[in-house]
Write a protein that holds these residues in place. Structure first.
Motif, mmCIF file in Angstrom:
data_model
loop_
_atom_site.group_PDB
_atom_site.id
_atom_site.type_symbol
_atom_site.label_atom_id
_atom_site.label_comp_id
_atom_site.label_asym_id
_atom_site.label_seq_id
_atom_site.Cartn_x
_atom_site.Cartn_y
_atom_site.Cartn_z
ATOM 1 N N MET A 1 15.488 -17.050 -58.687
ATOM 2 C CA MET A 1 16.823 -16.617 -58.228
ATOM 3 C C MET A 1 16.901 -15.090 -58.244
ATOM 4 O O MET A 1 16.436 -14.460 -59.186
ATOM 5 N N VAL A 2 17.456 -14.514 -57.214
ATOM 6 C CA VAL A 2 17.662 -13.059 -57.187
ATOM 7 C C VAL A 2 18.734 -12.688 -58.216
ATOM 8 O O VAL A 2 19.688 -13.440 -58.420
ATOM 9 N N THR A 3 18.550 -11.556 -58.886
ATOM 10 C CA THR A 3 19.479 -11.163 -59.956
ATOM 11 C C THR A 3 20.065 -9.775 -59.686
ATOM 12 O O THR A 3 19.410 -8.921 -59.085
ATOM 13 N N GLY A 4 21.298 -9.566 -60.163
ATOM 14 C CA GLY A 4 22.003 -8.299 -59.976
ATOM 15 C C GLY A 4 21.997 -7.477 -61.257
ATOM 16 O O GLY A 4 22.200 -8.025 -62.341
ATOM 17 N N HIS A 5 21.780 -6.162 -61.120
ATOM 18 C CA HIS A 5 21.627 -5.278 -62.270
ATOM 19 C C HIS A 5 22.440 -4.011 -62.061
ATOM 20 O O HIS A 5 22.415 -3.432 -60.971
ATOM 21 N N VAL A 6 23.126 -3.603 -63.122
ATOM 22 C CA VAL A 6 23.975 -2.403 -63.056
ATOM 23 C C VAL A 6 23.333 -1.292 -63.878
ATOM 24 O O VAL A 6 22.823 -1.541 -64.971
ATOM 25 N N PHE A 7 23.355 -0.088 -63.337
ATOM 26 C CA PHE A 7 22.881 1.099 -64.068
ATOM 27 C C PHE A 7 23.833 2.213 -63.669
ATOM 28 O O PHE A 7 23.773 2.721 -62.545
ATOM 29 N N ILE A 8 24.751 2.586 -64.568
ATOM 30 C CA ILE A 8 25.822 3.483 -64.147
ATOM 31 C C ILE A 8 26.330 4.322 -65.318
ATOM 32 O O ILE A 8 26.192 3.927 -66.475
ATOM 33 N N ALA A 9 26.888 5.462 -64.984
ATOM 34 C CA ALA A 9 27.492 6.338 -65.991
ATOM 35 C C ALA A 9 29.008 6.275 -65.879
ATOM 36 O O ALA A 9 29.560 6.131 -64.787
ATOM 37 N N THR A 10 29.670 6.411 -67.017
ATOM 38 C CA THR A 10 31.133 6.372 -67.042
ATOM 39 C C THR A 10 31.646 7.373 -68.063
ATOM 40 O O THR A 10 30.976 7.655 -69.055
ATOM 41 N N SER A 11 32.821 7.920 -67.798
ATOM 42 C CA SER A 11 33.496 8.725 -68.821
ATOM 43 C C SER A 11 33.885 7.792 -69.979
ATOM 44 O O SER A 11 33.945 6.571 -69.802
ATOM 45 N N LEU A 12 34.164 8.368 -71.145
ATOM 46 C CA LEU A 12 34.542 7.520 -72.290
ATOM 47 C C LEU A 12 35.789 6.715 -71.973
ATOM 48 O O LEU A 12 35.981 5.621 -72.525
ATOM 49 N N ASP A 13 36.639 7.197 -71.075
ATOM 50 C CA ASP A 13 37.834 6.430 -70.704
ATOM 51 C C ASP A 13 37.618 5.554 -69.472
ATOM 52 O O ASP A 13 38.582 5.067 -68.872
ATOM 53 N N GLY A 14 36.344 5.311 -69.096
ATOM 54 C CA GLY A 14 36.055 4.220 -68.179
ATOM 55 C C GLY A 14 36.084 4.536 -66.695
ATOM 56 O O GLY A 14 36.174 3.631 -65.875
ATOM 57 N N PHE A 15 35.962 5.827 -66.338
ATOM 58 C CA PHE A 15 35.966 6.189 -64.927
ATOM 59 C C PHE A 15 34.565 6.586 -64.461
ATOM 60 O O PHE A 15 33.806 7.207 -65.196
ATOM 61 N N ILE A 16 34.272 6.250 -63.206
ATOM 62 C CA ILE A 16 32.979 6.633 -62.640
ATOM 63 C C ILE A 16 33.124 7.824 -61.704
ATOM 64 O O ILE A 16 32.127 8.417 -61.298
ATOM 65 N N ALA A 17 34.353 8.192 -61.373
ATOM 66 C CA ALA A 17 34.604 9.375 -60.535
ATOM 67 C C ALA A 17 36.080 9.729 -60.651
ATOM 68 O O ALA A 17 36.911 8.889 -61.030
ATOM 69 N N LYS A 18 36.395 10.972 -60.325
ATOM 70 C CA LYS A 18 37.809 11.376 -60.235
ATOM 71 C C LYS A 18 38.441 10.662 -59.029
ATOM 72 O O LYS A 18 37.733 10.088 -58.187
ATOM 73 N N PRO A 19 39.758 10.730 -58.900
ATOM 74 C CA PRO A 19 40.413 10.011 -57.790
ATOM 75 C C PRO A 19 39.846 10.386 -56.425
ATOM 76 O O PRO A 19 39.790 9.544 -55.514
ATOM 77 N N ASP A 20 39.392 11.636 -56.260
ATOM 78 C CA ASP A 20 38.841 12.063 -54.965
ATOM 79 C C ASP A 20 37.331 11.851 -54.874
ATOM 80 O O ASP A 20 36.696 12.336 -53.933
ATOM 81 N N GLY A 21 36.751 11.145 -55.850
ATOM 82 C CA GLY A 21 35.318 10.884 -55.827
ATOM 83 C C GLY A 21 34.479 11.933 -56.546
ATOM 84 O O GLY A 21 33.270 11.766 -56.694
ATOM 85 N N ASP A 22 35.114 12.990 -57.016
ATOM 86 C CA ASP A 22 34.384 14.082 -57.668
ATOM 87 C C ASP A 22 33.670 13.598 -58.932
ATOM 88 O O ASP A 22 34.240 12.837 -59.728
ATOM 89 N N ILE A 23 32.407 14.049 -59.114
ATOM 90 C CA ILE A 23 31.664 13.687 -60.326
ATOM 91 C C ILE A 23 31.089 14.932 -61.015
ATOM 92 O O ILE A 23 30.101 14.860 -61.742
ATOM 93 N N GLU A 24 31.766 16.061 -60.806
ATOM 94 C CA GLU A 24 31.303 17.296 -61.439
ATOM 95 C C GLU A 24 31.298 17.159 -62.958
ATOM 96 O O GLU A 24 30.400 17.662 -63.645
ATOM 97 N N TRP A 25 32.309 16.470 -63.486
ATOM 98 C CA TRP A 25 32.418 16.231 -64.942
ATOM 99 C C TRP A 25 31.175 15.521 -65.476
ATOM 100 O O TRP A 25 30.806 15.678 -66.638
ATOM 101 N N LEU A 26 30.538 14.716 -64.620
ATOM 102 C CA LEU A 26 29.325 13.986 -64.998
ATOM 103 C C LEU A 26 28.100 14.880 -64.840
ATOM 104 O O LEU A 26 27.289 15.024 -65.765
#
Lengths: 178, 178
Positions: free
Chosen positions: B1-26
């Motif tokens: 069976m094909v399997t799905g895998h996540v590899f991602i960074a998040t701020s401590l409060d659970g965001f992956i980008a600012k509202p406009d998509g900005d990831i400078e903080w990361l």
């Protein structure tokens, strides 16, 4: 200066309770044989500031959980809402976070445990938190009361410690950059 | 069976980008001398499924970042929205998560990287994620695009690994309980 300290558990998706305040998802994953450091933490604390919701949740437990003085921050509750047997342990305050901290400092308090999502959020916004111990529970619950909320500016943190427990809890300690 | 895998960074409060998509903080907190395991992870992957927002963000980078085939899950984009120089690397699909995974399995894919908040959320809801590598960045950003979203049921996880980096990033790996 009196300082504010957070010690709290959260689901991996950032909730401290279900929408109705339920924390069964947390309790069922808490191995009582693991020492997550709460007792060592609370020994360093002069008292606790919590919000109304956290206080009302604490009242549902079989016995009063806290061993240090508690201040309930609320604009709607008054001293008469505190059950009689707790009146030597619990006070109600409607001061702003900053004014309450100043008052406590005058009273000789040095380290205050800031508890509950809304209360932690308002103290973070006022730059009144010095450090946070965040214990992440290995579950996604989808909705509920959030640990963190909106901010006027990003808050940079310094990781000071991380440890994983056999139960799957991950505890990270952060200092707030001032 | 094909399997799905996540590899991602998040701020401590659970965001992956600012509202406009900005990831400078990361990006500003990512020490390029630290190996967070992305290269080892991507070697095990047959291709990536991402949402429109993640794809549009990737198009803003100086060069195409991904070394494996990319499928953009979108009901609004079509193949003609893919820049010509990427047409051998990027496909668009409007299939449901489950149907897309079935199609990929027939094509011989075994491990799929699921990327982007909305896409991860929909694959989690469909029980199509096997494990997640979550890297927590020591910052609170207050608002933005969330990593996790609503669920029909709690999802229990098993912690398989945690490591902290000198930069302050904490990376935890979880298996989804089936």
């Amino acid at each position: 200066m009196v300082t504010g300290h957070v010690f709290i558990a959260t689901s991996l998706d950032g909730f401290i309770a279900k929408p109705d305040g339920d924390i069964e998802w947390l309790i069922s994953r808490d191995d009582p044989n693991e020492d997550h450091g709460y007792n060592d933490f609370i020994k360093t604390i002069d008292g606790i500031i919590m919000g109304r919701r956290t206080f009302e949740k604490a009242l549902t437990f079989d016995s009063w959980f806290y061993t240090v003085p508690v201040i309930v921050l609320s604009k709607t509750l008054s001293e008469s809402d505190v059950p009689e047997h707790l009146r030597n342990k619990v006070q109600v305050s409607n001061l702003s976070p900053r004014n309450l901290m100043s008052q406590l400092e005058k009273g000789g308090w040095k380290r205050v445990y800031i508890d509950g999502g809304q209360t932690i959020q308002s103290f973070l916004r006022e730059n009144l938190i010095t450090d946070l111990v965040i214990t992440t529970v290995p579950v996604l619950i989808g909705e509920g009361l959030r640990l963190f909320g909106s901010l006027t500016d990003d808050i940079s943190l310094i990781l000071t410690k991380t440890r994983a427990f056999p139960s799957g809890l991950v505890q990270s300690e952060y200092k707030v950059c001032k």
